[in-house]
Design an enzyme around this catalytic site. Structure first.
Site, PDB file in Angstrom:
ATOM      1  N   GLY A 196      49.558 -19.457   0.059  1.00 52.03           N
ATOM      2  CA  GLY A 196      48.484 -20.435   0.005  1.00 52.03           C
ATOM      3  C   GLY A 196      47.179 -19.801  -0.439  1.00 52.03           C
ATOM      4  N   TYR A 204      67.564 -21.464   0.934  1.00 50.39           N
ATOM      5  CA  TYR A 204      66.371 -22.279   1.175  1.00 50.39           C
ATOM      6  C   TYR A 204      66.746 -23.618   1.812  1.00 50.39           C
ATOM      7  CZ  TYR A 204      62.655 -25.622   0.143  1.00 50.39           C
ATOM      8  OH  TYR A 204      61.718 -26.615   0.251  1.00 50.39           O
TER       9      TYR A 204
END
Length: 317
Positions: free
Chosen positions: A36, A138
Protein backbone atom coordinates in the site's frame (compact mmCIF):
# COMPACT_ATOMS: atom_id res chain seq x y z
CA UNK A 1 -19.43 4.06 13.69
CA UNK A 2 -15.77 3.50 14.58
CA UNK A 3 -14.35 1.38 11.78
CA UNK A 4 -10.91 -0.15 11.34
CA UNK A 5 -9.87 -0.77 7.72
CA UNK A 6 -7.11 -3.38 7.42
CA UNK A 7 -5.29 -2.78 4.14
CA UNK A 8 -6.77 0.69 3.76
CA UNK A 9 -3.65 2.05 2.00
CA UNK A 10 -4.23 -0.23 -0.99
CA UNK A 11 -6.37 0.33 -4.08
CA UNK A 12 -9.75 -0.97 -2.96
CA UNK A 13 -9.17 -0.33 0.74
CA UNK A 14 -8.38 3.34 0.18
CA UNK A 15 -11.50 3.89 -1.95
CA UNK A 16 -13.70 2.18 0.65
CA UNK A 17 -12.03 4.26 3.39
CA UNK A 18 -12.93 7.42 1.47
CA UNK A 19 -16.51 6.19 1.09
CA UNK A 20 -16.74 5.45 4.82
CA UNK A 21 -15.47 8.93 5.69
CA UNK A 22 -17.93 10.47 3.25
CA UNK A 23 -20.69 8.52 5.01
CA UNK A 24 -19.70 9.97 8.38
CA UNK A 25 -17.78 7.08 9.93
CA UNK A 26 -14.66 7.43 12.08
CA UNK A 27 -11.92 5.44 10.33
CA UNK A 28 -8.53 4.07 11.32
CA UNK A 29 -6.43 2.39 8.62
CA UNK A 30 -4.16 -0.51 9.61
CA UNK A 31 -1.57 -1.21 6.91
CA UNK A 32 2.10 -2.27 6.94
CA UNK A 33 2.61 -0.41 3.61
CA UNK A 34 4.33 -3.45 2.08
CA UNK A 35 2.15 -2.97 -1.01
CA UNK A 36 0.00 0.00 0.00
CA UNK A 37 0.87 3.70 -0.10
CA UNK A 38 0.65 6.13 2.81
CA UNK A 39 -0.40 8.93 0.46
CA UNK A 40 -3.41 6.84 -0.64
CA UNK A 41 -4.91 6.98 2.85
CA UNK A 42 -7.65 9.61 2.58
CA UNK A 43 -7.44 12.75 4.67
CA UNK A 44 -9.47 12.31 7.84
CA UNK A 45 -8.44 8.70 8.47
CA UNK A 46 -5.76 7.79 11.01
CA UNK A 47 -2.97 5.43 9.86
CA UNK A 48 -1.42 2.71 12.01
CA UNK A 49 1.59 1.31 10.15
CA UNK A 50 1.61 -2.27 11.48
CA UNK A 51 0.98 -5.77 10.14
CA UNK A 52 -2.04 -7.97 10.74
CA UNK A 53 0.08 -10.07 13.08
CA UNK A 54 0.72 -6.99 15.25
CA UNK A 55 -2.83 -5.64 15.20
CA UNK A 56 -3.74 -6.27 18.86
CA UNK A 57 -2.40 -2.98 20.36
CA UNK A 58 -4.08 -0.93 17.62
CA UNK A 59 -7.47 -2.54 18.18
CA UNK A 60 -7.06 -2.17 21.94
CA UNK A 61 -6.48 1.55 21.43
CA UNK A 62 -9.11 2.21 18.75
CA UNK A 63 -11.77 -0.23 20.02
CA UNK A 64 -13.56 -0.36 16.67
CA UNK A 65 -17.18 -1.31 16.32
CA UNK A 66 -16.49 -3.00 12.98
CA UNK A 67 -13.59 -4.10 10.77
CA UNK A 68 -13.25 -4.14 7.00
CA UNK A 69 -10.45 -6.51 6.02
CA UNK A 70 -8.63 -5.94 2.70
CA UNK A 71 -5.05 -6.73 3.77
CA UNK A 72 -3.58 -9.63 1.80
CA UNK A 73 -0.96 -10.87 -0.60
CA UNK A 74 -2.77 -11.12 -3.94
CA UNK A 75 -0.46 -12.11 -6.82
CA UNK A 76 -1.62 -15.47 -8.14
CA UNK A 77 1.69 -16.45 -9.76
CA UNK A 78 3.77 -15.49 -6.74
CA UNK A 79 1.40 -17.45 -4.49
CA UNK A 80 2.43 -20.61 -6.35
CA UNK A 81 6.13 -19.81 -5.95
CA UNK A 82 6.03 -18.53 -2.36
CA UNK A 83 3.04 -20.24 -0.74
CA UNK A 84 4.48 -19.84 2.75
CA UNK A 85 4.10 -16.05 2.51
CA UNK A 86 0.46 -16.38 1.47
CA UNK A 87 -0.46 -18.82 4.22
CA UNK A 88 1.36 -16.69 6.79
CA UNK A 89 -0.09 -13.33 5.73
CA UNK A 90 -3.52 -14.16 4.37
CA UNK A 91 -4.45 -16.91 6.82
CA UNK A 92 -2.17 -16.41 9.83
CA UNK A 93 -2.57 -12.64 9.70
CA UNK A 94 -6.35 -12.93 9.43
CA UNK A 95 -6.44 -15.27 12.41
CA UNK A 96 -4.41 -12.75 14.43
CA UNK A 97 -6.82 -9.99 13.39
CA UNK A 98 -9.89 -12.01 14.41
CA UNK A 99 -8.33 -12.77 17.79
CA UNK A 100 -7.49 -9.08 18.24
CA UNK A 101 -11.13 -8.28 17.47
CA UNK A 102 -12.38 -10.86 19.94
CA UNK A 103 -10.15 -9.41 22.67
CA UNK A 104 -11.92 -6.03 22.40
CA UNK A 105 -15.38 -7.52 21.77
CA UNK A 106 -15.56 -6.29 18.17
CA UNK A 107 -17.41 -8.96 16.22
CA UNK A 108 -18.58 -7.30 13.01
CA UNK A 109 -16.41 -7.79 9.90
CA UNK A 110 -16.60 -7.46 6.12
CA UNK A 111 -13.91 -9.52 4.40
CA UNK A 112 -12.41 -8.95 0.96
CA UNK A 113 -12.63 -12.39 -0.62
CA UNK A 114 -12.23 -13.31 -4.28
CA UNK A 115 -13.69 -15.13 -7.27
CA UNK A 116 -10.46 -17.19 -7.19
CA UNK A 117 -12.14 -19.30 -4.49
CA UNK A 118 -14.26 -20.92 -7.23
CA UNK A 119 -11.47 -22.00 -9.56
CA UNK A 120 -12.72 -23.11 -12.98
CA UNK A 121 -16.54 -22.94 -12.94
CA UNK A 122 -18.92 -25.65 -14.06
CA UNK A 123 -21.57 -23.11 -15.07
CA UNK A 124 -21.97 -19.40 -15.79
CA UNK A 125 -22.79 -16.98 -14.33
CA UNK A 126 -21.10 -18.08 -11.10
CA UNK A 127 -23.40 -18.22 -8.09
CA UNK A 128 -22.40 -18.32 -4.43
CA UNK A 129 -23.43 -21.97 -4.19
CA UNK A 130 -21.00 -22.99 -6.95
CA UNK A 131 -18.29 -25.49 -5.90
CA UNK A 132 -15.20 -23.86 -4.40
CA UNK A 133 -12.13 -25.45 -6.02
CA UNK A 134 -9.33 -22.86 -6.06
CA UNK A 135 -6.53 -23.60 -8.51
CA UNK A 136 -3.84 -21.56 -6.75
CA UNK A 137 -2.57 -20.78 -3.26
CA UNK A 138 -3.97 -17.26 -3.33
CA UNK A 139 -7.54 -18.50 -3.87
CA UNK A 140 -7.05 -21.30 -1.35
CA UNK A 141 -5.83 -18.86 1.30
CA UNK A 142 -8.85 -16.61 0.80
CA UNK A 143 -11.22 -19.58 0.96
CA UNK A 144 -9.55 -20.64 4.23
CA UNK A 145 -10.42 -17.24 5.73
CA UNK A 146 -14.01 -17.60 4.50
CA UNK A 147 -14.20 -20.90 6.39
CA UNK A 148 -12.59 -19.23 9.40
CA UNK A 149 -15.30 -16.58 9.44
CA UNK A 150 -18.04 -19.21 9.36
CA UNK A 151 -16.56 -20.93 12.41
CA UNK A 152 -16.06 -17.63 14.27
CA UNK A 153 -19.67 -16.68 13.57
CA UNK A 154 -20.90 -19.99 14.98
CA UNK A 155 -18.53 -20.23 17.95
CA UNK A 156 -18.00 -16.58 18.90
CA UNK A 157 -21.04 -14.72 17.61
CA UNK A 158 -19.29 -12.82 14.83
CA UNK A 159 -21.44 -10.98 12.28
CA UNK A 160 -19.50 -11.51 9.05
CA UNK A 161 -19.78 -10.90 5.32
CA UNK A 162 -17.41 -12.20 2.65
CA UNK A 163 -17.52 -10.23 -0.59
CA UNK A 164 -16.11 -12.27 -3.47
CA UNK A 165 -14.85 -9.83 -6.10
CA UNK A 166 -14.44 -10.55 -9.74
CA UNK A 167 -12.33 -7.98 -11.71
CA UNK A 168 -12.27 -4.60 -9.97
CA UNK A 169 -11.36 -1.56 -12.06
CA UNK A 170 -11.86 2.16 -12.44
CA UNK A 171 -11.16 4.89 -9.89
CA UNK A 172 -13.05 6.95 -7.32
CA UNK A 173 -12.30 9.80 -4.91
CA UNK A 174 -9.17 10.47 -6.97
CA UNK A 175 -7.82 7.01 -6.09
CA UNK A 176 -6.92 4.32 -8.61
CA UNK A 177 -4.79 1.22 -9.09
CA UNK A 178 -1.11 1.53 -8.26
CA UNK A 179 0.82 -1.73 -7.92
CA UNK A 180 4.59 -2.25 -7.91
CA UNK A 181 3.96 -5.42 -9.91
CA UNK A 182 1.02 -4.78 -12.21
CA UNK A 183 -0.91 -7.80 -13.52
CA UNK A 184 -4.34 -6.32 -14.30
CA UNK A 185 -5.40 -5.72 -17.88
CA UNK A 186 -6.83 -2.19 -17.69
CA UNK A 187 -3.89 -0.55 -15.86
CA UNK A 188 -1.46 -2.43 -18.11
CA UNK A 189 -3.21 -1.06 -21.19
CA UNK A 190 -3.15 2.44 -19.72
CA UNK A 191 0.57 2.11 -18.96
CA UNK A 192 1.14 1.43 -22.66
CA UNK A 193 -0.95 4.47 -23.55
CA UNK A 194 1.08 6.58 -21.10
CA UNK A 195 4.37 5.42 -22.60
CA UNK A 196 5.40 3.47 -19.51
CA UNK A 197 5.65 0.20 -21.43
CA UNK A 198 5.98 -0.57 -25.12
CA UNK A 199 3.19 -3.08 -25.68
CA UNK A 200 0.80 -5.49 -24.03
CA UNK A 201 0.63 -9.27 -24.43
CA UNK A 202 -2.69 -10.93 -25.22
CA UNK A 203 -2.53 -14.46 -23.82
CA UNK A 204 -4.55 -16.56 -26.23
CA UNK A 205 -6.79 -15.61 -29.15
CA UNK A 206 -8.28 -19.05 -29.72
CA UNK A 207 -10.79 -19.30 -26.88
CA UNK A 208 -14.41 -20.32 -27.60
CA UNK A 209 -15.64 -16.72 -27.30
CA UNK A 210 -16.98 -14.35 -29.99
CA UNK A 211 -13.58 -12.71 -30.63
CA UNK A 212 -11.34 -15.53 -29.37
CA UNK A 213 -10.08 -13.71 -26.25
CA UNK A 214 -10.95 -14.40 -22.61
CA UNK A 215 -14.07 -12.82 -21.12
CA UNK A 216 -14.03 -11.40 -17.58
CA UNK A 217 -16.54 -9.56 -15.39
CA UNK A 218 -15.44 -5.99 -14.51
CA UNK A 219 -16.98 -4.10 -11.59
CA UNK A 220 -16.28 -0.42 -10.89
CA UNK A 221 -14.44 0.21 -7.62
CA UNK A 222 -17.05 2.82 -6.63
CA UNK A 223 -19.77 0.18 -6.95
CA UNK A 224 -17.62 -2.12 -4.84
CA UNK A 225 -17.42 0.57 -2.16
CA UNK A 226 -21.22 0.86 -2.20
CA UNK A 227 -21.46 -2.89 -1.58
CA UNK A 228 -19.18 -2.64 1.47
CA UNK A 229 -21.26 0.10 3.06
CA UNK A 230 -24.41 -1.95 2.48
CA UNK A 231 -22.78 -5.13 3.84
CA UNK A 232 -21.41 -3.56 7.01
CA UNK A 233 -24.67 -3.50 9.04
CA UNK A 234 -26.33 -6.44 7.26
CA UNK A 235 -25.46 -9.66 9.16
CA UNK A 236 -26.73 -10.60 12.61
CA UNK A 237 -24.51 -12.06 15.32
CA UNK A 238 -23.74 -15.69 14.49
CA UNK A 239 -24.26 -15.14 10.76
CA UNK A 240 -21.72 -15.33 7.92
CA UNK A 241 -23.02 -14.19 4.53
CA UNK A 242 -21.23 -14.64 1.19
CA UNK A 243 -21.92 -12.39 -1.80
CA UNK A 244 -20.45 -12.27 -5.30
CA UNK A 245 -19.72 -8.82 -6.73
CA UNK A 246 -19.64 -8.31 -10.47
CA UNK A 247 -21.52 -6.59 -13.28
CA UNK A 248 -23.03 -9.86 -14.41
CA UNK A 249 -21.82 -8.94 -17.91
CA UNK A 250 -18.47 -10.04 -19.25
CA UNK A 251 -16.09 -8.08 -21.44
CA UNK A 252 -13.42 -9.72 -23.57
CA UNK A 253 -9.75 -8.80 -23.57
CA UNK A 254 -10.27 -7.36 -27.05
CA UNK A 255 -13.23 -5.27 -25.89
CA UNK A 256 -11.14 -3.87 -23.02
CA UNK A 257 -8.35 -2.97 -25.46
CA UNK A 258 -10.85 -1.30 -27.79
CA UNK A 259 -12.25 0.73 -24.88
CA UNK A 260 -8.74 1.76 -23.76
CA UNK A 261 -7.90 2.88 -27.30
CA UNK A 262 -11.13 4.88 -27.49
CA UNK A 263 -10.53 6.59 -24.13
CA UNK A 264 -6.83 7.35 -24.55
CA UNK A 265 -6.59 7.93 -28.29
CA UNK A 266 -3.52 5.70 -28.27
CA UNK A 267 -2.96 2.69 -30.53
CA UNK A 268 -1.87 0.44 -27.59
CA UNK A 269 0.25 -2.08 -29.52
CA UNK A 270 -0.14 -5.74 -28.57
CA UNK A 271 1.73 -8.98 -29.08
CA UNK A 272 0.09 -12.39 -29.09
CA UNK A 273 1.15 -14.99 -26.54
CA UNK A 274 0.02 -18.52 -25.73
CA UNK A 275 -2.85 -19.27 -23.38
CA UNK A 276 -1.88 -19.13 -19.71
CA UNK A 277 -2.33 -22.42 -17.85
CA UNK A 278 -5.59 -22.50 -15.92
CA UNK A 279 -7.15 -19.44 -17.60
CA UNK A 280 -10.87 -20.23 -18.15
CA UNK A 281 -12.48 -18.85 -21.29
CA UNK A 282 -15.13 -16.97 -19.30
CA UNK A 283 -15.60 -15.83 -15.70
CA UNK A 284 -18.83 -13.92 -15.07
CA UNK A 285 -20.53 -13.35 -11.72
CA UNK A 286 -24.10 -13.72 -10.65
CA UNK A 287 -24.71 -10.91 -8.16
CA UNK A 288 -28.40 -11.76 -7.79
CA UNK A 289 -28.05 -12.54 -4.07
CA UNK A 290 -26.64 -9.17 -2.98
CA UNK A 291 -29.04 -7.35 -5.30
CA UNK A 292 -32.01 -9.16 -3.74
CA UNK A 293 -30.90 -9.09 -0.10
CA UNK A 294 -29.14 -5.71 0.18
CA UNK A 295 -30.48 -3.81 -2.82
CA UNK A 296 -27.04 -3.35 -4.38
CA UNK A 297 -27.06 -2.16 -7.98
CA UNK A 298 -23.91 -1.26 -9.93
CA UNK A 299 -24.10 2.43 -10.90
CA UNK A 300 -21.13 2.32 -13.28
CA UNK A 301 -21.56 -0.76 -15.53
CA UNK A 302 -20.23 0.84 -18.72
CA UNK A 303 -16.77 -0.41 -19.75
CA UNK A 304 -15.72 2.85 -21.43
CA UNK A 305 -16.71 4.74 -18.29
CA UNK A 306 -14.71 2.37 -16.08
CA UNK A 307 -11.61 2.79 -18.27
CA UNK A 308 -12.13 6.56 -18.51
CA UNK A 309 -12.20 6.96 -14.72
CA UNK A 310 -9.03 4.89 -14.39
CA UNK A 311 -7.30 6.94 -17.13
CA UNK A 312 -8.22 10.28 -15.51
CA UNK A 313 -6.62 9.30 -12.20
CA UNK A 314 -3.60 7.67 -13.88
CA UNK A 315 -2.93 10.87 -15.81
CA UNK A 316 -3.27 13.03 -12.69
CA UNK A 317 -0.76 10.85 -10.88
Amino acid sequence: MRVLVAGGAGYIGSVVTAALLSDGHEVTVLDDLSTGHADAVPEGAALAEVSLHDSAPVLADVRPEAVLHFAARSLVGVSQQQPEDYWSTNVGGSLALLESMRAVDCRRIVFSSTAATYGEPDALPIREDAPTRPTNTYGASKLAVDHMLTSYAVAHGFAAVSLRYFNVAGAAFGLGERHATETHLIPLALQVAAGQRGSLTVFGRDYPTPDGTCIRDYVHVADLADAHLLALPAPSAGEHRVYNLGNGTGFSVQEVLDAAREVTGHAIPTTDGPRRAGDPAQLVASSDRIRAELGWTPRHPDLVGIVSDAWTVAQAR
